[in-house]
Design an enzyme around this catalytic site. Structure first.
Site, short mmCIF file in Angstrom:
data_model
loop_
_atom_site.label_atom_id
_atom_site.label_comp_id
_atom_site.label_asym_id
_atom_site.label_seq_id
_atom_site.Cartn_x
_atom_site.Cartn_y
_atom_site.Cartn_z
N SER A 1 0.82 -1.19 -0.01
CA SER A 1 -0.06 0.04 0.10
C SER A 1 0.89 1.37 -0.06
CB SER A 1 -0.89 -0.08 1.30
OG SER A 1 -0.27 0.47 2.29
N ASP A 2 0.12 2.67 -0.36
CA ASP A 2 1.10 3.38 -0.21
C ASP A 2 1.00 3.99 1.32
OD1 ASP A 2 2.45 6.01 -0.73
OD2 ASP A 2 1.34 6.34 -2.57
N PHE A 3 1.60 5.03 1.73
CA PHE A 3 1.49 5.56 3.15
C PHE A 3 0.23 5.78 3.66
CE2 PHE A 3 2.38 8.05 6.69
CZ PHE A 3 3.97 7.59 7.25
N GLY A 4 -0.16 4.67 4.44
CA GLY A 4 -1.43 4.79 5.17
C GLY A 4 -2.55 4.88 4.67
N ALA A 5 -2.73 4.18 3.33
CA ALA A 5 -3.76 4.12 2.26
C ALA A 5 -4.93 3.05 2.48
CB ALA A 5 -3.27 3.81 0.90
#
Length: 717
Positions: free
Chosen positions: A264-268
């Site tokens: 995932s991207d950051f915090g996605a």
């Protein structure tokens, strides 16, 4: 490790240990300083067992630090499974190359591979195993700040450059060559199509458009062997990418056969709650794991909830096992089970990072990335017989690295004024320091006074680096107003103004069009000041061409060359009212895709085709003679475009199908040839069928997407 050993290792893992492999946290959690660990651990609810099992670490570098963390981690991890160090090495590690949009302007696969090779080498000796690059998002809206991180508006070119970067990062033997790092393709999918160019915003398009224009670049990078894929922040067809089973299970894994890691991207993952498709972290974890997201970056939805979801039977443990196995396989591909420290080496780090060899490579790539947009009356290169003033905020600025230059340092940058002096060309300057956004009246007055006394003014303008990149969307893509006023004041006293630009996106340059010359340098990196100086002085002959159109006005965007035709095309009746046009501005770009000038001039000969028809077994050969009609050597980027006249689905008015960088000595001629196959003209039909249309095609060759040869009509059988 053999595959059977990985299977045995997976069988020995407890449920908590498996879930831990899916967790990515920052290096702060492994700091020796209690105050740096306590706050983040409390915030995320982590304990020491969680740290002992976390499968990957984000954003820590330095051979000494990485070796220390990995050594301590291996002692604490029950099964001695090494952790993975990952980071954002986008266009350089410490030695910074031009931003990707600038790099793409080279139209040079070798330059893209060089950037990745150098960046990966510096990252590897500094302890990293994975880079979050290349970014392959197709971009059509310069309001979006992250266009600086992309390679342009064309899927064919994007794919070619992405494949070159993947090979540059990974090489041919990722396990055996510890100077390489694993590449992560991002952002899957269609992040570059955010509505209104606003970062993190909704993406709304048809499945056919997604497959035809936006997915091919990612697939080319994956076919090149990229080990990871990162999710995008946006929705696709109303579903956030990090919970989108169709994207990851159906397309990426089943159709494309990708067996690597999805992160995932950051915090996605947790952000799916804000999107409104998950009620809480448990729902978010369930959506993400079902979609096939293997690693959750910097939130703990998996850590807190996967165990319960598996014990309740809502998620089969086999789904978790598949994710864990993909992560273990990546670690095995990197050789970490035999060598957990891999390339991290303090002595090599001192030798390799920012070496002169790497700086030289960055300089060469920067030189190839600078686009000459205008050169009226041969204002450039600068004439040593003229007195020259260098003015404006970019004159002494070392803010040339751009966004995503994580470890880059401005102290390594030589500003433009010093670079010109270093090259032996003396320019006059004022004592005043110009601010990009708010220069003092005193600075403006001093600039105008000096401008009136010299033959030529080089006015260095642009954006400060914070104005492009992530979370840096702009609704007004003109130069800052203070710079426009500065240009007008200087131009009023001296008509011989040359504008140079440091920026991260295509700009509306209408306010500075009266300039004699305009040079687009982008954010050119560590050696960018020297590269630009060499272009201005003529020591380097510019060859770069745009990969993203520059609009006349922001009201035209999204603006791109490969538009679909309409039922009432403007070209059919330019003076008519009821055609697709604006009342107040041209339909066309100020500087189109593929455009860029040189100090040399080139003559394109008659385009010839090997036959009037082609088919699946018999490709078409397209050729012409290119001649350098000037008195100096130069490089021209010859471009091949094709138009499918009648398709099952409306087709773009032209599409890039090939390009070549051709270097010719003064007066030299050379035959340039392209091959066009049936496969090259396939596209996504109704029902997602990838096919070609039998029938007529127009073939065109030229120096850019606008100035093309007369179309040659051929037939596909």
């Amino acid at each position: 490790m053999e595959q059977s050993q990985l299977t045995d290792l997976l069988g020995q893992m407890t449920l908590d240990e498996k879930i831990g492999q899916l967790l990515q946290i920052t290096g702060d959690f492994y700091s020796d300083k209690a105050e740096e660990r306590t706050g983040p651990m409390t915030q995320l609810g982590l304990n020491e067992d969680d740290l002992a099992n976390a499968g990957t670490v984000l954003g820590v570098t330095g051979a000494e630090e990485c070796r220390k963390i990995q050594t301590a981690y291996m002692k604490r991890n029950r099964l001695h499974i090494p952790t993975l160090f990952m980071g954002d090495v986008i266009h350089g590690f410490r030695t910074i190359f031009p931003i990707p949009l600038g790099l793409a302007s080279s139209w040079d696969d070798e330059a893209a591979e060089t950037m990745a090779r150098v960046s990966g080498h510096e990252a590897s000796v500094s302890g990293l195993f994975v880079t979050f690059s290349p970014m392959v998002d197709l971009v059509r809206d310069p309001r979006w700040g992250r266009v600086m991180e992309a390679t342009g508006e064309d899927p064919y070119l994007n794919g070619k450059l992405a494949a070159a970067m993947v090979h540059g990062y990974q090489g041919d033997d990722l396990r055996g060559d510890t100077s390489r790092v694993a590449a992560c393709v991002k952002h899957f999918a269609a992040y570059g199509a955010a509505v209104a160019g606003r970062d993190y915003n909704t993406v709304d398009m048809s499945e056919r458009q997604l497959r035809d224009m936006y997915l091919p670049g990612y697939k080319t990078a994956i076919d090149a062997g990229a080990k990871l894929v990162m999710t995008s922040f946006n929705t696709v067809d109303g579903i956030p990418a990090s919970g989108n089973r169709h994207l990851f299970r159906d397309i990426l894994r089943r159709e494309w056969g990708f067996n690597g890691v999805v992160i995932s991207d950051f915090g996605a993952v947790k952000e799916m709650i804000s999107h409104g498709v998950a009620g809480d972290e448990r729902d978010a974890a369930k959506l993400a794991i079902k979609a096939g997201v293997d690693i959750e970056m910097m939130t703990v939805c998996y850590l807190r909830n996967l165990g319960d979801l598996i014990e309740s039977g809502e998620i089969p443990e086999q789904v978790l096992d598949e994710s864990v196995m993909r992560i273990l396989q990546l670690k095995n591909d990197l050789g970490l089970f035999e060598n957990p420290l891999r390339g991290a080496d303090e002595a090599e780090e001192r030798k390799v990072v920012m070496s002169q060899k790497h700086r030289n490579a960055a300089r060469r790539v920067s030189e190839e990335s600078i686009v000459l947009l205008k050169n009226e009356d041969a204002a450039l290169p600068l004439d040593a017989a003229n007195t020259v003033a260098l003015l404006g905020p970019g004159a002494r600025s070392t803010d040339l690295l751009g966004a995503w230059s994580w470890k880059g340092e401005e102290q390594d940058v030589t500003a433009l004024d010093a670079s010109l002096n270093e090259a032996g060309f003396q320019v006059q300057t004022t004592d005043e320091i110009f601010d990009y956004l708010d220069p003092s009246q005193q600075a403006i007055d001093a600039a105008v006074q000096l401008a009136g006394k010299v033959d030529v003014v080089v006015l260095a303008l642009g954006e400060p680096s914070f104005m492009s990149g992530e979370a840096s969307s702009r609704s007004d893509i003109r130069l800052p107003q203070a710079q426009i006023e500065l240009f007008k004041a200087v131009q009023a006293v001296n008509q011989n103004v040359i504008v140079t630009l440091f920026n991260g996106r295509p700009l509306d340059l209408s306010d500075v069009q009266p300039a004699k010359a305009i040079v687009e340098a982008w954010f050119p990196g560590t050696e960018g000041g020297r590269a630009l100086a060499d272009v201005l002085l003529g020591k380097v002959n510019p060859s770069a061409k745009l990969t993203m159109s520059f609009p006349v006005s922001v009201g035209q965007v999204p603006l791109y060359y490969n538009v679909d035709n309409t039922g009432r095309p403007y070209e059919n009746d330019p003076e008519g009212k009821y055609v697709s046009k604006y009342l107040d501005v041209s339909n066309y770009a100020a500087y189109p895709f593929g455009f860029g000038l040189s100090y040399s001039s080139f003559e394109y000969g008659q385009v010839e085709v090997s036959d009037s028809s082609f088919d699946a077994e018999h490709p078409l050969e397209i050729s012409l003679t290119l001649r350098n009609t000037s008195e100096r050597a130069g490089t021209e980027i010859v471009q091949l475009y094709v138009h499918d006249l009648v398709g099952e689905v409306v087709r773009p008015i032209k599409q890039l199908k090939g390009y070549q960088r051709v270097t010719l000595e003064a007066g030299e001629s050379r035959r340039v040839s392209f091959t066009l196959s049936e496969q090259d003209v396939r596209y996504v039909h109704l029902g997602d069928r990838l096919e070609s249309d039998p029938g007529q095609f127009d073939v065109m060759v030229g120096p850019n997407s606008r100035d093309l040869s007369e179309a040659i009509r051929v037939e596909l059988f």
